[in-house]
Design a protein around this motif. Structure first.
Motif, PDB file in Angstrom:
ATOM      1  N   GLN A  51      43.358  40.942  31.640  1.00 48.90           N
ATOM      2  CA  GLN A  51      41.956  40.889  32.245  1.00 48.90           C
ATOM      3  C   GLN A  51      41.500  41.881  32.920  1.00 48.90           C
ATOM      4  O   GLN A  51      41.725  42.444  33.613  1.00 48.90           O
ATOM      5  CB  GLN A  51      41.972  39.574  33.161  1.00 48.90           C
ATOM      6  CG  GLN A  51      42.527  38.125  32.693  1.00 48.90           C
ATOM      7  CD  GLN A  51      43.346  37.423  33.877  1.00 48.90           C
ATOM      8  OE1 GLN A  51      44.300  37.904  34.095  1.00 48.90           O
ATOM      9  NE2 GLN A  51      42.627  36.434  34.167  1.00 48.90           N
ATOM     10  N   SER A 109      35.522  38.510  26.162  1.00 49.47           N
ATOM     11  CA  SER A 109      35.785  37.479  27.366  1.00 49.47           C
ATOM     12  C   SER A 109      34.338  37.070  28.206  1.00 49.47           C
ATOM     13  O   SER A 109      34.336  36.215  28.784  1.00 49.47           O
ATOM     14  CB  SER A 109      36.851  37.983  28.202  1.00 49.47           C
ATOM     15  OG  SER A 109      36.374  39.161  28.679  1.00 49.47           O
ATOM     16  N   ASP A 165      32.115  31.241  34.369  1.00 47.65           N
ATOM     17  CA  ASP A 165      32.810  30.071  34.849  1.00 47.65           C
ATOM     18  C   ASP A 165      33.061  30.034  36.154  1.00 47.65           C
ATOM     19  O   ASP A 165      32.677  28.848  36.975  1.00 47.65           O
ATOM     20  CB  ASP A 165      34.093  29.911  33.965  1.00 47.65           C
ATOM     21  CG  ASP A 165      33.853  29.666  32.605  1.00 47.65           C
ATOM     22  OD1 ASP A 165      32.667  29.341  32.269  1.00 47.65           O
ATOM     23  OD2 ASP A 165      34.713  29.166  31.617  1.00 47.65           O
ATOM     24  N   GLU A 216      33.547  32.356  20.570  1.00 44.84           N
ATOM     25  CA  GLU A 216      34.070  33.488  21.616  1.00 44.84           C
ATOM     26  C   GLU A 216      35.223  33.076  22.317  1.00 44.84           C
ATOM     27  O   GLU A 216      36.192  33.838  22.377  1.00 44.84           O
ATOM     28  CB  GLU A 216      32.739  34.075  22.385  1.00 44.84           C
ATOM     29  CG  GLU A 216      31.811  34.831  21.465  1.00 44.84           C
ATOM     30  CD  GLU A 216      30.475  34.732  22.419  1.00 44.84           C
ATOM     31  OE1 GLU A 216      29.672  35.503  22.024  1.00 44.84           O
ATOM     32  OE2 GLU A 216      30.048  33.815  23.332  1.00 44.84           O
ATOM     33  N   ARG A 217      35.214  31.904  22.900  1.00 41.15           N
ATOM     34  CA  ARG A 217      36.277  31.241  23.378  1.00 41.15           C
ATOM     35  C   ARG A 217      37.759  31.005  22.573  1.00 41.15           C
ATOM     36  O   ARG A 217      38.482  31.407  22.914  1.00 41.15           O
ATOM     37  CB  ARG A 217      36.047  29.901  23.944  1.00 41.15           C
ATOM     38  CG  ARG A 217      34.999  29.960  25.165  1.00 41.15           C
ATOM     39  CD  ARG A 217      35.149  28.575  26.228  1.00 41.15           C
ATOM     40  NE  ARG A 217      33.846  28.582  26.705  1.00 41.15           N
ATOM     41  CZ  ARG A 217      33.882  28.789  28.077  1.00 41.15           C
ATOM     42  NH1 ARG A 217      34.654  29.484  28.675  1.00 41.15           N
ATOM     43  NH2 ARG A 217      32.848  28.504  28.849  1.00 41.15           N
ATOM     44  N   ARG A 271      30.785  32.973  25.974  1.00 41.54           N
ATOM     45  CA  ARG A 271      31.389  31.379  26.244  1.00 41.54           C
ATOM     46  C   ARG A 271      30.918  30.531  25.296  1.00 41.54           C
ATOM     47  O   ARG A 271      31.094  29.328  25.565  1.00 41.54           O
ATOM     48  CB  ARG A 271      30.714  31.028  27.674  1.00 41.54           C
ATOM     49  CG  ARG A 271      31.108  32.046  28.655  1.00 41.54           C
ATOM     50  CD  ARG A 271      30.737  31.558  30.238  1.00 41.54           C
ATOM     51  NE  ARG A 271      29.554  30.842  30.432  1.00 41.54           N
ATOM     52  CZ  ARG A 271      29.084  30.088  31.140  1.00 41.54           C
ATOM     53  NH1 ARG A 271      30.013  29.944  32.237  1.00 41.54           N
ATOM     54  NH2 ARG A 271      28.021  29.766  31.229  1.00 41.54           N
ATOM     55  N   ASN A 272      30.550  30.826  23.915  1.00 40.20           N
ATOM     56  CA  ASN A 272      30.469  30.058  22.992  1.00 40.20           C
ATOM     57  C   ASN A 272      31.821  29.858  22.318  1.00 40.20           C
ATOM     58  O   ASN A 272      32.612  30.388  22.631  1.00 40.20           O
ATOM     59  CB  ASN A 272      29.274  30.403  22.140  1.00 40.20           C
ATOM     60  CG  ASN A 272      29.733  31.592  21.073  1.00 40.20           C
ATOM     61  OD1 ASN A 272      31.050  31.419  20.814  1.00 40.20           O
ATOM     62  ND2 ASN A 272      28.897  32.273  20.735  1.00 40.20           N
ATOM     63  N   ALA A 273      31.803  28.602  21.451  1.00 36.28           N
ATOM     64  CA  ALA A 273      33.102  28.147  20.977  1.00 36.28           C
ATOM     65  C   ALA A 273      34.021  29.064  20.302  1.00 36.28           C
ATOM     66  O   ALA A 273      34.979  29.321  20.271  1.00 36.28           O
ATOM     67  CB  ALA A 273      32.830  26.781  20.275  1.00 36.28           C
ATOM     68  N   THR A 277      38.922  34.773  21.943  1.00 28.32           N
ATOM     69  CA  THR A 277      39.845  35.127  23.319  1.00 28.32           C
ATOM     70  C   THR A 277      40.946  34.496  23.457  1.00 28.32           C
ATOM     71  O   THR A 277      42.088  34.871  23.896  1.00 28.32           O
ATOM     72  CB  THR A 277      39.086  34.896  24.605  1.00 28.32           C
ATOM     73  OG1 THR A 277      37.666  35.610  24.321  1.00 28.32           O
ATOM     74  CG2 THR A 277      39.540  35.253  25.918  1.00 28.32           C
ATOM     75  N   LEU A 278      41.163  32.988  23.374  1.00 23.82           N
ATOM     76  CA  LEU A 278      42.387  32.250  23.223  1.00 23.82           C
ATOM     77  C   LEU A 278      43.500  32.721  22.341  1.00 23.82           C
ATOM     78  O   LEU A 278      44.635  33.220  22.966  1.00 23.82           O
ATOM     79  CB  LEU A 278      42.212  30.865  22.983  1.00 23.82           C
ATOM     80  CG  LEU A 278      41.472  29.978  24.233  1.00 23.82           C
ATOM     81  CD1 LEU A 278      41.195  28.729  23.974  1.00 23.82           C
ATOM     82  CD2 LEU A 278      42.110  30.334  25.656  1.00 23.82           C
ATOM     83  N   ASN A 302      36.028  34.285  33.423  1.00 23.64           N
ATOM     84  CA  ASN A 302      36.162  33.367  32.822  1.00 23.64           C
ATOM     85  C   ASN A 302      37.335  32.669  32.339  1.00 23.64           C
ATOM     86  O   ASN A 302      37.485  31.369  31.767  1.00 23.64           O
ATOM     87  CB  ASN A 302      35.172  33.648  31.139  1.00 23.64           C
ATOM     88  CG  ASN A 302      33.854  33.700  31.566  1.00 23.64           C
ATOM     89  OD1 ASN A 302      33.204  33.199  32.510  1.00 23.64           O
ATOM     90  ND2 ASN A 302      33.200  34.783  30.995  1.00 23.64           N
ATOM     91  N   TYR A 303      38.342  33.359  32.845  1.00 27.71           N
ATOM     92  CA  TYR A 303      39.893  32.834  32.436  1.00 27.71           C
ATOM     93  C   TYR A 303      40.632  32.958  33.859  1.00 27.71           C
ATOM     94  O   TYR A 303      41.830  33.645  33.739  1.00 27.71           O
ATOM     95  CB  TYR A 303      40.319  33.537  31.305  1.00 27.71           C
ATOM     96  CG  TYR A 303      39.532  33.442  29.941  1.00 27.71           C
ATOM     97  CD1 TYR A 303      39.673  31.974  29.171  1.00 27.71           C
ATOM     98  CD2 TYR A 303      38.521  34.269  29.821  1.00 27.71           C
ATOM     99  CE1 TYR A 303      39.088  32.066  27.849  1.00 27.71           C
ATOM    100  CE2 TYR A 303      37.599  33.687  28.728  1.00 27.71           C
ATOM    101  CZ  TYR A 303      37.951  32.969  27.802  1.00 27.71           C
ATOM    102  OH  TYR A 303      37.103  32.811  26.636  1.00 27.71           O
TER     103      TYR A 303
END
Ligand SMILES: *Cc1c(COP(=O)(O)O)cnc(C)c1O
Length: 374
Positions: free
Chosen positions: A203, A165, A237, A172-173, A168-170, A176-177, A210-211
């Motif tokens: 979290q 988490s 973020d 990794e995101r 923040r690259n695609a 996490t999703l 970041n979320y």
């Protein structure tokens, strides 16, 4: 009373702790409670001290790494729920009962082991959503349901842990999703089967930062609650103002001249190119200053920066005081924190040592005094 600040010590700014806590609370949905991670002696800050300060500001849930850490909190007067995040050996189950600690069910086998013990335990069920460390696999809903059905286990929580988490690259995101969706799937399947009333949490610090839109019952803030990030170059973020809680200081034991061509310390690892003023500080790797800082990094003294020279010893270290005009034995040196206009952050020390601030802080030794800044 013992004389304080004699050798090497930590100063805690509890106003900063409160400030960071409020930053998190305003970031999270209103019905999400903070469940601070106070494991590893509250990342070196002092577990009882930090937990009681947080408790005074209304925090009611804490997480630790081991049963012994939970016992320490209870003996120190911490009330509320204390969750043990990792494995507890059956030989230590007495402590779970006696000190009312909630235990993580690390997988289905462990649940059966707890069930066989015969006593009643309060547990949070760990779910593996993709980190592949602890937890029953998210796909094994039937196995998870069995844990809920075990007559000796009172399940008060369900949780998982995000492993990337902070990225923040695609990719990794996306990962996490996926973890978030796996966790939500398990929660829904349990609700569908009529299980409810347990608290959900997912979290850690970076999951919050970041979320922050996620809406679970608790958020397990660790490193960022102490006012710092893991890495110096980390970006998040959320726009939050985090303030470091901890400063690390030591006494200057001695100021002397190292003459040209002489070496200082073990292994003759540093030698003077010219006559120079050096200082010896009463702190070393046994106190948590990484030995990898040998000839690496800085300390602050009287508003000036002094490079670390030679190898870090177990109890002492040496610095170059050439640029520090006013300094004498008995002065304070700052290893983490502010001096005049200069500041060294835990992230800086971590970067010099090739690690993350979590490791630097959690290794702060038992010999350090922990004092609350007035
Ligand atoms: C240590 C830990 C946390 C806190 O992590 P930070 O990144 O320091 O906020 C949260 N959850 C689990 C399971 C942990 O082990």
């Amino acid at each position: 009373m013992m004389y304080q600040k004699g050798r090497a010590w930590i100063e805690l700014d509890l106003a900063h702790l409160k400030h960071n806590m409020e930053q998190f609370c305003s970031l999270l949905p209103p019905d999400c409670a903070l469940m601070p991670a106070v494991k590893a002696n509250a990342y070196g800050h002092g577990a009882v001290l930090v937990s009681k300060a947080l408790q005074e500001h209304g925090v009611q849930n804490f997480c630790v790494a081991s049963a012994a850490e939970g016992v320490e909190l209870r003996r120190g007067g911490v009330t509320g729920e204390i969750l043990v995040l990792s494995y507890t050996h059956p030989g230590q189950f007495d402590d779970l009962i006696e000190y009312r600690l909630a235990q993580t069910v690390v997988d289905g086998d462990y649940a059966r082991q707890m069930q066989r013990d015969g006593r009643r335990f309060t547990v949070h069920v760990g779910i593996d959503t993709g980190m592949h460390r602890l937890g029953e696999r998210w796909e094994n809903v039937e196995e998870i349901v069995k844990i809920f059905q075990a007559p000796n286990l009172t399940v008060t929580g369900l949780y998982s842990h995000l492993c990337v988490s902070d990225g923040r690259n695609a990719a990794e995101r996306a990962y996490t999703l996926e973890q978030i969706h796996h966790f939500e799937y398990v929660v829904e399947e349990l609700h569908r089967r009529g299980y409810s009333g347990f608290k959900c949490h997912l979290q850690g610090s970076y999951g919050i930062l970041n979320y922050s839109g996620l809406c679970f019952d608790y958020a397990r803030a660790g490193i960022a609650l102490y006012g710092i990030l893991s890495g110096k170059n980390d970006k998040v973020d959320a726009s939050v103002d985090l303030r470091p809680v901890l400063s690390l200081k030591a006494r200057v034991e001695s100021v002397k001249t190292l003459y040209q061509g002489e070496s200082a310390g073990y292994g003759m690892a540093y030698s003077a190119k010219k006559d120079q003023k050096i200082g010896v500080l009463s702190i070393g790797y046994a106190d948590g200053v990484p030995r990898s800082l040998s000839n690496q990094g800085w300390v602050l003294c009287n508003g000036k920066a002094a490079p670390i020279i030679g190898r870090i010893c177990m109890d002492q270290m040496m610095v170059d005081f050439s640029e520090v005009s006013q300094v004498e034995a008995g002065d304070e040196a700052v290893l983490i924190g502010k001096s005049g206009n200069l500041e060294i952050r835990a992230e800086d020390m971590a970067q010099w040592a090739g690690t993350i601030s979590n490791e630097i802080l959690s290794r702060m030794g038992g010999r350090l005094e922990r004092l609350v800044k007035e």
